[in-house]
Design a protein around this motif. Structure first.
Motif, mmCIF file in Angstrom:
data_model
loop_
_atom_site.group_PDB
_atom_site.id
_atom_site.type_symbol
_atom_site.label_atom_id
_atom_site.label_comp_id
_atom_site.label_asym_id
_atom_site.label_seq_id
_atom_site.Cartn_x
_atom_site.Cartn_y
_atom_site.Cartn_z
ATOM 1 N N ILE A 82 0.868 -1.173 0.000
ATOM 2 C CA ILE A 82 0.000 0.000 0.000
ATOM 3 C C ILE A 82 0.907 1.226 0.000
ATOM 4 O O ILE A 82 1.881 1.280 0.755
ATOM 5 N N ARG A 142 -1.648 2.636 -8.706
ATOM 6 C CA ARG A 142 -2.502 1.635 -9.338
ATOM 7 C C ARG A 142 -1.779 0.953 -10.508
ATOM 8 O O ARG A 142 -1.957 -0.243 -10.759
ATOM 9 N N LEU A 160 -2.380 -0.874 -3.614
ATOM 10 C CA LEU A 160 -3.460 -0.145 -2.971
ATOM 11 C C LEU A 160 -2.927 1.208 -2.485
ATOM 12 O O LEU A 160 -1.704 1.426 -2.430
ATOM 13 N N THR A 161 -3.856 2.099 -2.103
ATOM 14 C CA THR A 161 -3.457 3.453 -1.727
ATOM 15 C C THR A 161 -4.107 3.876 -0.413
ATOM 16 O O THR A 161 -5.177 3.410 -0.040
ATOM 17 N N GLY A 199 -10.258 8.091 -5.823
ATOM 18 C CA GLY A 199 -10.133 6.642 -5.920
ATOM 19 C C GLY A 199 -9.258 5.999 -4.856
ATOM 20 O O GLY A 199 -8.842 4.842 -4.995
ATOM 21 N N ASP A 213 -8.087 3.973 -1.600
ATOM 22 C CA ASP A 213 -8.668 2.782 -0.968
ATOM 23 C C ASP A 213 -8.888 2.963 0.533
ATOM 24 O O ASP A 213 -9.902 2.507 1.066
ATOM 25 N N PHE A 214 -7.928 3.590 1.222
ATOM 26 C CA PHE A 214 -8.015 3.797 2.673
ATOM 27 C C PHE A 214 -7.839 5.287 2.972
ATOM 28 O O PHE A 214 -7.018 5.949 2.320
ATOM 29 N N THR A 261 -16.707 5.867 4.617
ATOM 30 C CA THR A 261 -16.131 4.618 4.114
ATOM 31 C C THR A 261 -15.802 3.692 5.276
ATOM 32 O O THR A 261 -15.434 4.179 6.354
ATOM 33 N N TYR A 267 -13.260 1.870 5.369
ATOM 34 C CA TYR A 267 -11.816 1.631 5.355
ATOM 35 C C TYR A 267 -11.067 2.852 5.903
ATOM 36 O O TYR A 267 -10.388 3.587 5.175
#
Length: 489
Positions: A73, A95, A100-101, A118, A120-121, A150, A152
């Motif tokens: 990540i 990406r 993941l980001t 976009g 992810d966390f 979210t 996450y």
């Protein structure tokens, strides 16, 4: 510790203890840790830039290097501040490497923007670090706000204790990052150093001179950290006056001069705003409203805090309670009846607790203490033709002599009625009873017997005082120290 071998050691130790993932700074540290662990790694690069306040993974080249080193990540500064590369471009680069980001945010608006890009966390990493003074505690409120956007959310920033980590989890964090508390030994050492310094300063404070002025005797003690160092007893001269009583105590404690920083005085009667007056002159006759705190300060040459003796004892017993109790009513039954109320952890002052002056339990025949206390018991013995002081009456009752048992039973029955009324008025967790009569052999069992028939919800929980005759001294010392340190009790 700023070497790959140490960082790898920290990483392996954390994983061995159950860490689910690692957050590692710099390409060289990610590369050192990656072969040692199998858990996911969040990789970041920190840089100090002259033309931007953004420090965490500001360049596309940082993304490339972290990905090549083995990060799973990639985390970026996601604040809305001037930056060398737009957040969306960094996300796209990560990406492209199949990574993941994570967005390090300072606000809910940062998180919204990152999710639109976009990410992810989202994390609370930069809350409190963008503007203004750095807070001491983690931003639990922001965690909860982000969790509404979210699931996450990674909680990060100033999480230093297991309790704070658990609070973050309860607020909705998907995961919790702990950094300095594990890896920054200079920080954790400083936390312990500061806590210990405070404790040693408190322990090194001057003792308190605690004084308990009663109807027949006065006690004085040097008290430090709740423990009595030295103690002396002085008779309360019958027919005397407050100046004389204070002078006698000052003479008896002269050897302690210079050893205490403040004075606490617990006195029978009403004590308000440092002034003292009698509520029942049969117990102790105090002329008018005597300026107790002011006069005592002239005798002892130190700041003085004064309070009713039973209220001070109630506070001492409350502090001494081993189990968690929020509400306590304390009764001291001796020359008279005093009392104190601690409700939801706060001591009630003024007239609160002067139960000896109530008349319900005595059938309206006069103040209750005139029908219960030591003077009453000795007087009843004389009325029945027995030359016996109060201890002798109790001794005779213990031997089963009917005349003495009748006196003690009558006194205990009235105290039981008072306790039942107190339960209805205050609903305390416990009613604690102390004093020479209250703790005399066989007295409390007699009180409890008179309460046994009440329904459980209405029956007060009666306890014997833990501090004994020292309760007032211990309580007033604690209150005086607080008053001296904070300007209030």
């Amino acid at each position: 510790m700023d070497e790959p071998v140490f960082v790898a050691g920290f990483a392996m130790a954390a994983v061995a203890a159950g860490a689910a993932a690692l957050r590692i700074e710099s390409e060289r540290y990610v590369r050192a840790v990656r072969p040692k662990v199998s858990v996911p790694i969040i990789g970041i690069a920190k840089r100090d830039l002259e033309d931007s306040p953004v420090r965490i993974t500001p360049f596309l080249s940082d993304v490339d290097e972290l990905a090549a080193a083995g990060a799973d990540i990639i985390a970026f500064d996601a604040t809305r501040r001037p930056r060398p590369v737009e957040l969306a471009a960094l996300v796209a680069a990560a990406r492209a490497h199949g990574k993941l980001t994570m967005a390090d945010c300072s606000s809910l608006e940062d998180a919204r923007n990152a999710l639109e890009c976009g990410i992810d966390f989202v994390g609370t990493t930069l809350s409190g670090y963008v503007e203004g003074p750095e807070p001491d505690d983690p931003d639990i409120a922001l965690i909860a706000e982000m969790a509404a956007l979210t699931p996450y959310v990674i909680a990060e920033g100033r999480i230093r204790t297991p309790q704070q980590a658990a609070a973050a989890a309860r607020a909705g964090a998907y995961a919790v990052t702990v950094g300095s508390a594990i890896t920054r030994t200079e920080h954790t050492t400083a936390w312990f150093r500061d806590a210990l310094a405070g404790a040693y300063r408190a322990a090194g404070d001057s003792p308190v001179l605690a004084i308990d002025i009663g109807g027949t005797k006065s006690m004085a003690a040097l008290i430090s950290a709740g423990a009595i160092i030295e103690k002396v007893q002085v008779p309360t001269a019958a027919g005397g006056n407050p100046d004389g009583w204070l002078a006698a105590i000052a003479a008896a404690t002269r050897a302690w001069n210079g050893r205490y920083g403040c004075v606490g005085i617990a006195a029978t009667g009403l004590v308000e705003d440092g002034c003292w007056q009698a509520l029942n002159t049969a117990t102790l006759n105090i002329p008018g409203a005597y300026p107790l705190a002011e006069r005592a300060a002239s005798f002892f040459k130190a700041p003085v805090f004064a309070l009713n003796d039973a209220q001070a004892a109630a506070w001492g017993e409350y502090r001494a309670a081993k189990e968690a109790v929020n509400s306590v009513v304390f009764l001291t039954i001796s020359t008279g009846i005093g009392g104190g109320v601690v409700s939801n952890g706060r001591l009630m002052t003024g007239l609160a607790g002067h139960f000896g002056l109530t008349r319900g339990a005595s059938g309206g025949a006069g103040p209750l203490e005139d029908r219960v206390s030591g003077k009453f018991i000795a007087g009843e013995a004389a009325r029945l033709g027995h030359d016996a002081d109060t201890p002798s009456v109790f001794a005779a009752a213990t031997r089963g002599e009917a005349w003495a048992a009748g006196i003690v039973d009558g006194s205990a029955a009235k105290v039981a009625t008072l306790c039942a009324d107190i339960k209805l008025m205050f609903d305390p967790d416990v009613v604690i009873i102390g004093g020479g009569i209250g703790l005399a052999d066989g007295f409390l069992p007699r009180v409890s017997q008179n309460l046994a028939a009440l329904p459980a919800r209405l029956r007060p929980d009666i306890r014997a005082a833990r501090c004994g005759a020292q309760a007032g001294l211990i309580g007033i010392a604690d209150l005086a120290r607080s008053a001296a340190g904070e300007g209030k009790p």
